[in-house]
Design an enzyme around this catalytic site. Structure first.
Site, PDB file in Angstrom:
ATOM      1  N   LEU A 202     -30.247  43.981 -11.802  1.00 54.67           N
ATOM      2  CA  LEU A 202     -30.945  42.723 -11.545  1.00 54.67           C
ATOM      3  C   LEU A 202     -30.113  41.767 -10.697  1.00 54.67           C
ATOM      4  O   LEU A 202     -30.650  40.992  -9.915  1.00 54.67           O
ATOM      5  CB  LEU A 202     -31.305  42.027 -12.866  1.00 54.67           C
ATOM      6  CG  LEU A 202     -32.345  42.726 -13.745  1.00 54.67           C
ATOM      7  CD1 LEU A 202     -32.551  41.943 -15.025  1.00 54.67           C
ATOM      8  CD2 LEU A 202     -33.660  42.870 -12.992  1.00 54.67           C
ATOM      9  N   GLY A 203     -28.808  41.802 -10.888  1.00 62.21           N
ATOM     10  CA  GLY A 203     -27.959  40.885 -10.139  1.00 62.21           C
ATOM     11  C   GLY A 203     -26.494  41.216 -10.331  1.00 62.21           C
ATOM     12  O   GLY A 203     -26.115  41.975 -11.236  1.00 62.21           O
TER      13      GLY A 203
ATOM     14  N   GLY B 234     -22.452  39.288  -9.795  1.00 59.26           N
ATOM     15  CA  GLY B 234     -21.683  38.096  -9.450  1.00 59.26           C
ATOM     16  C   GLY B 234     -20.225  38.287  -9.779  1.00 59.26           C
ATOM     17  O   GLY B 234     -19.753  39.404 -10.029  1.00 59.26           O
ATOM     18  N   GLY B 235     -19.518  37.169  -9.801  1.00 62.64           N
ATOM     19  CA  GLY B 235     -18.077  37.231 -10.019  1.00 62.64           C
ATOM     20  C   GLY B 235     -17.694  37.680 -11.416  1.00 62.64           C
ATOM     21  O   GLY B 235     -16.571  38.125 -11.637  1.00 62.64           O
TER      22      GLY B 235
ATOM     23  N   GLY C  72     -19.553  39.919 -13.310  1.00 65.78           N
ATOM     24  CA  GLY C  72     -20.010  41.255 -13.651  1.00 65.78           C
ATOM     25  C   GLY C  72     -21.415  41.498 -13.147  1.00 65.78           C
ATOM     26  O   GLY C  72     -21.822  40.967 -12.115  1.00 65.78           O
TER      27      GLY C  72
ATOM     28  N   THR D 222     -25.785  42.350 -14.118  1.00 71.63           N
ATOM     29  CA  THR D 222     -26.896  42.199 -15.049  1.00 71.63           C
ATOM     30  C   THR D 222     -27.902  43.297 -14.776  1.00 71.63           C
ATOM     31  O   THR D 222     -28.308  43.517 -13.627  1.00 71.63           O
ATOM     32  CB  THR D 222     -27.571  40.825 -14.880  1.00 71.63           C
ATOM     33  OG1 THR D 222     -26.585  39.799 -15.045  1.00 71.63           O
ATOM     34  CG2 THR D 222     -28.670  40.626 -15.902  1.00 71.63           C
TER      35      THR D 222
ATOM     36  N   LYS E 125     -25.981  42.353 -19.958  1.00 78.02           N
ATOM     37  CA  LYS E 125     -25.003  41.682 -19.112  1.00 78.02           C
ATOM     38  C   LYS E 125     -23.666  42.388 -19.300  1.00 78.02           C
ATOM     39  O   LYS E 125     -23.129  42.413 -20.405  1.00 78.02           O
ATOM     40  CB  LYS E 125     -24.892  40.203 -19.489  1.00 78.02           C
ATOM     41  CG  LYS E 125     -26.126  39.390 -19.117  1.00 78.02           C
ATOM     42  CD  LYS E 125     -25.915  37.935 -19.448  1.00 78.02           C
ATOM     43  CE  LYS E 125     -27.110  37.105 -19.023  1.00 78.02           C
ATOM     44  NZ  LYS E 125     -27.277  37.051 -17.567  1.00 78.02           N
TER      45      LYS E 125
ATOM     46  N   ASP F 224     -23.710  25.838 -17.182  1.00 80.98           N
ATOM     47  CA  ASP F 224     -24.176  26.429 -15.921  1.00 80.98           C
ATOM     48  C   ASP F 224     -25.659  26.155 -15.694  1.00 80.98           C
ATOM     49  O   ASP F 224     -26.408  27.042 -15.308  1.00 80.98           O
ATOM     50  CB  ASP F 224     -23.902  27.941 -15.935  1.00 80.98           C
ATOM     51  CG  ASP F 224     -23.885  28.535 -14.529  1.00 80.98           C
ATOM     52  OD1 ASP F 224     -23.915  27.763 -13.553  1.00 80.98           O
ATOM     53  OD2 ASP F 224     -23.855  29.772 -14.402  1.00 80.98           O
TER      54      ASP F 224
END
Length: 412
Positions: free
Chosen positions: A21-22, A24-25, A27, A29, A45, A147
């Site tokens: 799904l995504g 980033g910095g 890890g 998802t 996650k 966040d």
């Protein structure tokens, strides 16, 4: 760094990876299926440490277990349920409830491209009224989100309310581990800050400190973005002062609230979500402001995959119809006559919803898109024809026939 997991990979002999799904910095998802809960969708996650030395991994697991226990105790309809935390070999995962819907950054993008205008003052006030109780709930439990942004607030199709996702509390612990890893100089304290530049307050970005009013600051920035349709960097001048009033005109009442939420010094802000909530509720009850549900008049179009990789879910048909009614009538009578009347289809709403639920178990979150797209393109379709079209959308022929049997339409 550990490689990305492929679709079909089984984690803990239970969670089957569907797709990424995504990333980033912190890890990755994944969308996954819980094979022990009737194929329910969930979110995995994975937190990927750059350093896989045993001491770092041990400390990671210790802190994650502690934080996961705190998050597991959260029980609020507008917060995804934290289902489990687990480790497999060198990998660390948190399992969360999957929220079917769209992020407010996606909804804003659709608004700007289709209606050419952002959210109204009334919608944003309702949005705040819906979210402030959620912040009050977590702050009472000594949890700070850290966040908040339109990316991390979703409009749940099930609730028709905003849901707060992607808590930064676990990321904070993860970065504390990295910051304390003296063997890796790239992981400094400054690099361990959680939050988004522009949305996060100065104390969080500069010093890594967070308070309940830090979340209120980020919520205020998010409200400005929804009101103006502009990203934070366009609303800040060279001295990092907020300059947003030239983009949108709102009531003095809301202006004063937003300005206090966005005060640079934490002591000058509201100190609790309840303070802001009381002000908004008192003004609303006195008739000073009109509020409307933030999900109304939101129309979603385009590709079935949104900008952050989550399967898109269209709004319920009832919402779309109410949106059409709110628009000005078409002046050209010939075009108006081409529009389907409200009751041109013989399909009952209950049957449509039943089809949606059943189809989800066969094709996943794309079910809503497939169903709405079929109905939009075929307004005169019968229940039998709808089922046949949906059967064709299921790649596996055997499973398609199983879907058809589940619906069990009477034969004519």
């Amino acid at each position: 760094m550990l490689p990305e997991l492929n679709p079909g990979t089984s984690i803990n002999s239970r969670y089957q990876i569907q797709r990424l799904l995504g990333q980033g910095g912190f890890g990755r998802t994944y969308l996954a299926v819980d094979t022990q809960r009737f194929g329910d969708y969930c979110v995995l996650k994975e937190f990927v440490p750059a350093n896989t030395a045993e001491p770092v991994l041990l400390k990671s697991r210790e802190l994650f277990e502690r934080e996961a226990k705190i998050l597991y105790q959260l029980n609020h309809p507008q917060i995804p349920k934290f289902l489990a935390w687990l480790t497999e070999k060198q990998r660390i995962f948190i399992v969360q409830e999957y929220i079917e819907g769209d992020s407010y950054s996606r909804l804003l993008g659709d608004r700007l491209s289709i209606q050419k205008k952002p959210f109204s003052e009334a919608e944003v006030i309702q949005w705040l009224l819906d979210l402030l109780p959620v912040l009050e709930y977590i702050h009472q439990r000594n949890i700070i989100h850290r966040d908040i942004s339109p990316d991390n607030v979703m409009l749940s199709r099930k609730l028709s309310k905003p849901v707060l996702i992607d808590f930064g509390v676990v990321k904070q612990k993860f970065t504390q581990i990295l910051a304390g890893d003296s063997s890796n100089p790239s992981h400094s304290v400054a690099g361990s800050v959680v939050g988004k530049v522009g949305y996060s307050p100065p104390e969080q970005i500069r010093m890594g400190r967070s308070y309940p009013c830090s979340d209120l600051y980020a919520l205020g920035v998010s409200a400005l973005v929804l009101l103006t349709g502009k990203m934070p960097r366009l609303l800040l001048d060279q001295s990092f002062q907020w300059q947003w009033k030239s983009y949108v005109k709102v009531s003095d009442f809301l202006t004063q609230i937003l300005e206090k939420m966005l005060a640079e010094r934490p002591a000058y802000r509201y100190q609790s979500a309840r303070e802001v909530l009381n002000l908004l509720q008192s003004q609303s009850s006195s008739g000073g402001i009109n509020v409307t549900p933030s999900h109304q008049n939101v129309r979603i179009h385009g590709d079935p995959v949104n900008k952050v990789g989550l399967p898109e879910t269209k709004l319920p048909k009832e919402t779309k119809e109410s949106s059409r009614k709110s628009q000005k009538p078409i002046q050209n009578t010939e075009k108006a006559n081409e529009l389907p009347a409200e009751n041109t289809t013989s399909i009952k709403p209950e049957f449509v919803e039943y089809c949606r639920r059943e189809l989800t178990s066969f094709v996943g979150p794309f079910a809503s898109f497939v169903l709405e797209d079929t109905l939009d393109k075929n307004p005169q379709i019968t229940p039998e024809q709808l089922v046949e079209v949906l059967v064709e959308k299921i790649p596996d022929q055997r499973r398609g026939q199983e879907f058809k049997k589940r619906l069990n339409l009477p034969r004519h």
